[in-house]
Design an enzyme around this catalytic site. Structure first.
Site, PDB file in Angstrom:
ATOM      1  N   HIS A   1       0.869  -1.172   0.000  1.00  0.00           N
ATOM      2  CA  HIS A   1       0.000   0.000   0.000  1.00  0.00           C
ATOM      3  C   HIS A   1       0.913   1.230   0.000  1.00  0.00           C
ATOM      4  O   HIS A   1       2.047   1.173   0.489  1.00  0.00           O
ATOM      5  CB  HIS A   1      -0.851   0.089   1.265  1.00  0.00           C
ATOM      6  CG  HIS A   1      -1.786  -1.055   1.490  1.00  0.00           C
ATOM      7  ND1 HIS A   1      -1.379  -2.249   2.035  1.00  0.00           N
ATOM      8  CD2 HIS A   1      -3.121  -1.164   1.280  1.00  0.00           C
ATOM      9  CE1 HIS A   1      -2.429  -3.058   2.149  1.00  0.00           C
ATOM     10  NE2 HIS A   1      -3.497  -2.427   1.689  1.00  0.00           N
TER      11      HIS A   1
ATOM     12  N   ASP B   1       2.312   2.055   3.366  1.00  0.00           N
ATOM     13  CA  ASP B   1       3.234   1.045   3.901  1.00  0.00           C
ATOM     14  C   ASP B   1       4.669   1.478   3.660  1.00  0.00           C
ATOM     15  O   ASP B   1       5.544   1.287   4.506  1.00  0.00           O
ATOM     16  CB  ASP B   1       3.053  -0.311   3.205  1.00  0.00           C
ATOM     17  CG  ASP B   1       1.690  -0.920   3.392  1.00  0.00           C
ATOM     18  OD1 ASP B   1       1.004  -0.562   4.368  1.00  0.00           O
ATOM     19  OD2 ASP B   1       1.316  -1.767   2.562  1.00  0.00           O
TER      20      ASP B   1
END
Length: 439
Positions: free
Chosen positions: A101, A104
């Site tokens: 993501h 992340d």
């Protein structure tokens, strides 16, 4: 760069007789299965979020892990350190792909401007890491569910400004995924649902998310992104009810907005459990509907009502899944991403390897069992025999629309039809399945 996993050079295949817990016992990437390398069949990926972002916290306790990149400090510096460790892990695990993501890999920052700056910096870092390591991006995505702004959803939010912020994240993450050679882009509606119908306009929210997905497809074609767009179904959690409940629900949504040829599904095993389905069911349904794309390989606990995201360990369950995938021709742009995390008590950093090694060995065994099922052909023969009547004159006339309801009723009466029930032979087929599994 200082090594984080300094007690390990790289995980290799040592065979089933090895006692080394940091070796593969069944996953041999170069072993040929049905004429193709095992690595090419399985297309393994490790995920960034559970592996490097989760700190071991749960609803009843604070983080239990000691991760240097999760300590206080400059956010970008820590993100770069996390990337160092992540790509060391990918290399030492011998996994060809990874997934992420946006937040992340990059600090979100305090504003949209900071988000865009940080993500641009970290995209440069990831590009260099991929080039130097040879690890590729299976898919990227945007986290449009964690920040409080998304409490009422992203694309389904009652505020169009929140919708616009989410669109900016997806726009940016899609562009980064394309630049990094990502083979897919995933859309998971973490909060695209509702907690109560008392304050929800279902028709309005459905129109919003439909338009959002149309915009994503338009952007894909505008930029020339060659990857596959994927929606990941999940029935609930964190919301009470999510609009991408399961594969069949997603297909109905795609059909409504004319997107069934544009978007496929990324199926997670644990989400199938939460929806009251088997993993096998969701894979087979996606293939039957022509929207199978990729897999998040993990497992849930059928006795618990939440997403436990455990590593897959059932060869039986996954052999059925791999059988369906092999029959359908195998993965194209998709693969097996381990959307799984070590347990909160697994505080040794090498537990990350044990979890992934066991999962990769499980999927390798499942692949080999599935290959036996394909080669032997008995299951296929039994199913073909069961539906053989539909290849005859009557069956074909029905399917080709040559008989109306009235004409069919006249046919049945005129031929004095008296069909007899034929055994489905479930027990025999279950015994056959056990022979594939256990010899």
């Amino acid at each position: 760069m200082q090594s984080y996993f300094d007690q390990l050079e790289q995980v290799h295949y040592e065979g089933p007789t090895s006692n080394n817990p940091l070796a593969f016992h069944h996953y041999n990437p170069d072993e040929l299965v049905l004429g193709k390398r095992m690595a090419e069949h399985l297309r393994f990926a490790a995920c960034y979020w559970h592996t490097f972002c989760w700190n071991g916290a749960d609803m009843f306790g604070v983080g239990s892990f000691d991760r240097p990149w999760q300590q206080p400090g400059d956010a970008l510096t820590l993100a770069k350190r996390k990337a160092d460790v992540a790509f060391e892990f990918f290399h030492k695990l011998n996994v060809p792909y990874y997934c992420f993501h946006d937040v992340d890999v990059s600090p979100e920052g305090a504003s949209l401007k900071e988000y865009l700056h940080n993500f641009a910096v970290m995209t440069d870092v990831l590009e260099e890491k991929q080039h130097s390591s040879g690890v590729k991006l299976l898919w990227g995505t945007a986290n449009c569910f964690t920040h409080p702004r998304y409490g009422a959803g992203a694309a389904t939010n009652p505020d169009p400004e929140v919708f616009s912020w989410a669109a900016t994240q997806v726009f940016t993450a899609m562009n980064a995924t394309q630049r990094l050679g990502g083979e897919n882009y995933v859309l998971w509606g973490g909060r695209e649902g509702y907690e109560t119908l008392l304050n929800t306009d279902l028709r309005q929210e459905r129109e919003q998310i439909g338009r959002f997905m149309q915009m994503v497809v338009e952007h894909k074609h505008k930029t020339g992104f060659q990857g596959t767009l994927l929606i990941e179904p999940k029935p609930q959690e964190p919301t009470k009810h999510q609009y991408d409940y399961d594969v069949a629900t997603v297909y109905g949504f795609l059909k409504q907005f004319g997107l069934e040829k544009e978007i496929k599904v990324n199926i997670e095993a644990n989400h199938a459990t939460l929806a009251g389905h088997s993993f096998h069911h969701e894979i087979a349904t996606a293939i039957a509907l022509g929207i199978f794309g990729s897999v998040d390989a993990n497992r849930g606990d059928p006795q618990l009502g939440w997403d436990t995201d455990q590593f897959p360990i059932s060869v039986e369950e996954n052999a059925l899944v791999m059988f369906e995938i092999l029959k359908a021709g195998g993965f194209t742009t998709g693969g097996l991403n381990f959307d799984a995390k070590v347990r909160r008590q697994s505080t040794d950093k090498y537990d990350l390897f044990y979890g992934h090694i066991g999962a990769m060995d499980t999927m390798a065994l499942a692949l080999k069992v599935a290959a036996k099922m394909v080669t032997d052909g008995q299951l296929h023969q039994q199913v073909s025999k069961r539906y053989a009547g539909w290849n005859g004159e009557l069956g074909q006339q029905i399917l080709q629309g040559k008989l109306s309801l009235e004409a069919l009723a006249q046919y049945a009466e005129g031929h004095a039809l008296a069909p007899q029930h034929v055994s489905g032979r479930q027990e025999q087929l279950e015994n056959l399945m056990n022979r594939y599994l256990f010899g």
